[in-house]
Design an enzyme around this catalytic site. Sequence first.
Site, mmCIF file in Angstrom:
data_model
loop_
_atom_site.group_PDB
_atom_site.id
_atom_site.type_symbol
_atom_site.label_atom_id
_atom_site.label_comp_id
_atom_site.label_asym_id
_atom_site.label_seq_id
_atom_site.Cartn_x
_atom_site.Cartn_y
_atom_site.Cartn_z
ATOM 1 C CE1 TYR A 1 -3.725 2.540 1.019
ATOM 2 C CE2 TYR A 1 -1.824 3.634 1.986
ATOM 3 C CZ TYR A 1 -3.127 3.670 1.546
ATOM 4 O OH TYR A 1 -3.843 4.843 1.615
ATOM 5 C CD GLU B 1 -6.177 4.440 -0.576
ATOM 6 O OE1 GLU B 1 -6.260 4.831 0.592
ATOM 7 O OE2 GLU B 1 -7.128 3.889 -1.175
#
Length: 395
Positions: free
Chosen positions: A101, A189
């Site tokens: 991530y 993101e």
Amino acid sequence: MRLYEYEAKKLFSQFRIPISKGEVVERKEQAKAFAERVGKPVVLKAQILSGGRGRAGGVKFASSAEEAEQKAEMLFATKIKGFPVKKILVDEQLEIEKELYLGITLDRINYKLVTLACCEGGVEIEEVARKNPERIKKISLDVDQRFYPFWGISLARWLGAKGENIKIVGNIAVSLFKLFKQYDAKLVEINPLILTRGGKYIAADARMSIDDDALFRHPELSQMGIQKRHEEGEMTEREKLAKEWGIPYLDLDGDIGMFPGGAGFGIMGNDFVHYFGGKPANFMDSGGGPTPERLAKMLILLDENPRVKAIFGARFGGISRCDDFAKGVVMFLKEHGLSKPMVLRMTGNMWEEGVKIFEKEKKENPEIFKNIEIHGIETPIEQIAKRAVELAKKS
Ligand code: GDP
Ligand code: MN
């Protein structure tokens, strides 16, 4: 303004953030043709303005062109998280070694930007932040600060990159930051950033949200086919109906139907319900001085929502009148009927009159009141929220 994954990926590739080879399609035949052309397994992803598609069945895998066509047909025919699927991103499938991530967002509490990296990708970062906050590396930055390459390097190391990949992943972080700044983003993101079996790092998903108030600074977006949008096309059926009725309404993912007075009370009620361990199914605002008809419609939205297990009602009569409130509730009970348990509290302007309306009606039609508990000023609002949570748990 939220961007679709395929739109965010366009921006990613401008900033040299590696993405997989893919194509946006609107018909199943196009999905088949793409899969044929690449001659490799593909992944089909519903383009909706919501995350968590994987879990909701919005991400499908296909190992042949025929299968790609079938899966595309399925996706076009179903709603994912309540959204109809009009476009699918078909990507060459990656072989996953690890999911990571990487994201940048605003830290509104400390007036900073924050870059986040985590070795657990493909899961909700909020959940990791709750359960294992030590697994997330954060770098806080002042809004006007530049992002130094060595920060990128330290994030890359945190993510487990080795050898020349340290620089490559570091550059992805630097590019992501540039993208964030360039487009006045509120969020960018990559979840997951995939390390492939072949040792490459590729952004398999892209999420991006741009500050609406800064859109005028980016006419280039519309030249790229990214139009300023009302997110109306993305509303759920219930939200559309509420809009038609002029009722500010949002679907949430809990099971307690919220029937508040104004928006402030709605927000407070939401907090109370959470405090007592429940989850609201919606947010709603009656507006000042709602008519009985409008109140009845608000209740219809809740009673017909299959998610709703119990209803929390609160009327504080200020501009609005309790007698109108009681009339609206009674109108709903008589014309529609209440199929869920409801607990409500009514106090304030014209309270006695409201109570009288309920009492008279209860005498004449006791059966329509069987699912309702009505309280007044004697019961604190917290008790009502607590009771609603209990009722939802029971049913
Ligand atoms: P989201 O659920 O809306 O965040 O959609 P994502 O695009 O992140 O996809 C969900 C999950 O599908 C990812 O976490 C991966 O596990 C998987 N996935 C996505 N793209 C690929 C791919 O190219 N190859 C493989 N093997 N899995 C993928
Ligand atoms: Mn994702």
